[in-house]
Write an enzyme that holds these catalytic residues in place. Structure first.
Site, mmCIF file in Angstrom:
data_model
loop_
_atom_site.group_PDB
_atom_site.id
_atom_site.type_symbol
_atom_site.label_atom_id
_atom_site.label_comp_id
_atom_site.label_asym_id
_atom_site.label_seq_id
_atom_site.Cartn_x
_atom_site.Cartn_y
_atom_site.Cartn_z
ATOM 1 N N HIS A 1 0.768 -1.289 -0.188
ATOM 2 C CA HIS A 1 0.161 -0.042 0.104
ATOM 3 C C HIS A 1 0.830 1.361 0.016
ATOM 4 O O HIS A 1 0.722 2.416 -0.793
ATOM 5 C CB HIS A 1 -0.864 0.130 1.245
ATOM 6 C CG HIS A 1 -1.499 1.258 1.604
ATOM 7 N ND1 HIS A 1 -2.613 1.438 0.787
ATOM 8 C CD2 HIS A 1 -1.375 2.341 2.400
ATOM 9 C CE1 HIS A 1 -3.054 2.764 1.023
ATOM 10 N NE2 HIS A 1 -2.271 3.141 2.164
ATOM 11 N N HIS B 1 0.751 4.746 -2.511
ATOM 12 C CA HIS B 1 1.321 6.225 -2.453
ATOM 13 C C HIS B 1 2.365 6.694 -3.142
ATOM 14 O O HIS B 1 2.470 7.595 -3.552
ATOM 15 C CB HIS B 1 1.640 6.462 -0.709
ATOM 16 C CG HIS B 1 0.355 6.756 -0.046
ATOM 17 N ND1 HIS B 1 -0.470 7.698 0.064
ATOM 18 C CD2 HIS B 1 -0.188 5.619 0.822
ATOM 19 C CE1 HIS B 1 -1.555 7.407 0.683
ATOM 20 N NE2 HIS B 1 -1.294 6.265 1.474
ATOM 21 N N GLU C 1 -6.791 8.543 -0.153
ATOM 22 C CA GLU C 1 -6.820 6.947 0.008
ATOM 23 C C GLU C 1 -7.869 6.348 -0.930
ATOM 24 O O GLU C 1 -7.607 5.370 -1.513
ATOM 25 C CB GLU C 1 -7.040 6.722 1.424
ATOM 26 C CG GLU C 1 -6.092 7.311 2.399
ATOM 27 C CD GLU C 1 -4.784 6.627 2.368
ATOM 28 O OE1 GLU C 1 -4.596 5.683 1.572
ATOM 29 O OE2 GLU C 1 -3.949 6.852 3.091
ATOM 30 N N SER D 1 -3.862 -0.001 -4.603
ATOM 31 C CA SER D 1 -2.985 -0.859 -4.042
ATOM 32 C C SER D 1 -3.569 -2.264 -3.568
ATOM 33 O O SER D 1 -3.173 -3.246 -2.805
ATOM 34 C CB SER D 1 -2.262 -0.475 -2.737
ATOM 35 O OG SER D 1 -3.058 -0.037 -1.802
HETATM 36 FE FE LIG Z 1 -2.567 5.152 2.932
#
Ligand SMILES: [Fe+2]
Length: 299
Positions: free
Chosen positions: A162, A167, A208, A227
Site C-alpha cells: 500500500h 502512495h 486514499e 494498492s
Molecule cells: Fe495510505
C-alpha cells in the site's frame, strides 16, 4: 499510510526489549506463528532505527516476495484500465521493481530525483500530527511488513505494498504529490485534534479512496484503491457522490470492508480546486465552523 488508529495492530516493547505486534483475533495472520514472528521482527527493526541512519534492510522471505510479485502482476493490468493518467505515467517513470520488495532507501532513490520525496520507516501507527506534518517536508512514514499471503487481494492494514505501490506512485506525480504535501502543510497549521481528524478524513476520501472522471471514464487516484487488486475491480460499482468537504470530513467509515461510498471529482481540475483549495486555506477556525454546521444539523 492510513490515518486511523483502529487500522493498526498495536506495537509494544517489553522490559526485556522484545517487540510484539498485537494482531486482532480475526487478522488473517493471527494463528500463523511464522507470520507473527515476521511482524515482530520487522516492527523491531523500525523501532531500532534512528533518524539519519539508512532505513532498515529487511531480508524478506520467499513467501513475502511472492506476495509482492503476485500483487504487482495483478495490479499492472488493472492500473492500465482504472488508474488516473498521472499515476500511470508516474509508474513508468519510477520503475519500481516487480520481482522483489524494495528497501525504503531503494524507493527513495527512485522517487526523490523525480519529485523530492523520501521514505522513512514506521513500526505501525505514527501520530497524526507527525505523519501528516512530515508530508509538508516531503517525508513519508512507511511500514515495511507484507500483508498475509492468504489474503493478497486487500488489507485493511497499510503494508509496504500500500505504502509504496499505492502512495509512492502518487507522490511522484505533479498533482497528487502536491496534494499530499499540501495536506501536510495544512496539518501543521492545526492545533485542534478534532480538526486534524477532519483533515485526515478528507485525506481518506481523496488521496486514499478518491475517484475522478477522466476521458469520460471513472478512474481511481486513491492509494487504497490502487494498492488493492480486489477493491480496484469493485470501485466503479460503489455509490459515488460529488465532492463535499463537510461530508467527507465528518463521515464514518468501516475499514474492514471495501469502501461503499466514494467521492468522485468531475475532473482533476475540480479535485485540485476543491480538495487542494481546502488544504491550502483551512484553519482551525474554518474547520471548526464546518464541523459546527454538522453538529447543529444533528441536534
Ligand atoms: Fe495510505
Amino acid at each position: 499510510m492510513y490515518e486511523e488508529a483502529q487500522l493498526y495492530s498495536p506495537v509494544t516493547k517489553d522490559a526485556s526489549g522484545d517487540v510484539t505486534v498485537h494482531l486482532a483475533h480475526d487478522h488473517p495472520g493471527a494463528n500463523d506463528p511464522m507470520y507473527r514472528g515476521r511482524r515482530n521482527d520487522i516492527a523491531a527493526a523500525a523501532l531500532a532505527w534512528q533518524p539519519g541512519e539508512p532505513a532498515p534492510r529487511i531480508e524478506y522471505t520467499e513467501a513475502e516476495q511472492e506476495v509482492w510479485r503476485t500483487v504487482s502482476r495483478e495490479l499492472a493490468a488493472k492500473h492500465a484500465r482504472y488508474a488516473v493518467t498521472e499515476y500511470r505515467e508516474a509508474k513508468q517513470q519510477v520503475g519500481l521493481p516487480t520481482d522483489h520488495i524494495p528497501g525504503l532507501d531503494e524507493v527513495s532513490a527512485l522517487i526523490e530525483p523525480l519529485a523530492g520525496w523520501r521514505y522513512l520507516p514506521a513500526a505501525g501507527l505514527v501520530p497524526l500530527d507527525i505523519f501528516y506534518g512530515s508530508l509538508a517536508d516531503r517525508l513519508f512514514h512507511s511500514t515495511q511488513y507484507v500483508r498475509h499471503p492468504a489474503v493478497p487481494l486487500y488489507t485493511p492494514e497499510p503494508d509496504i505494498i500500500h505504502e509504496v505501490i499505492g502512495h509512492g506512485h502518487l507522490l511522484a506525480t505533479p498533482t497528487f504529490g502536491e496534494l499530499h504535501r499540501l495536506a501536510g502543510v495544512a496539518a501543521r497549521r492545526l492545533r485542534d485534534q478534532e480538526n486534524l481528524r477532519f483533515l485526515s478524513r478528507v485525506f481518506w476520501f481523496s488521496l486514499e479512496f478518491g475517484t475522478v472522471v477522466e476521458d469520460a471514464e471513472l478512474r481511481a487516484y486513491g492509494a487504497g484503491i490502487l494498492s488493492s487488486y480486489g477493491e480496484i475491480e469493485e470501485f466503479r460499482g460503489m455509490e459515488h457522490r460529488s465532492l463535499d468537504l463537510v461530508e467527507m470530513g465528518t463521515a464514518d467509515y468501516d475499514i474492514t470492508q471495501y469502501q461503499p461510498v466514494l467521492y468522485r471529482a468531475q475532473s482533476v481540475t475540480e479535485l485540485t480546486h476543491v480538495v487542494g483549495g481546502f488544504f491550502r486555506a483551512c484553519s482551525d477556525e474554518s474547520i471548526t465552523e464546518m464541523r459546527s454546521g454538522v453538529q447543529a444539523a444533528a441536534r
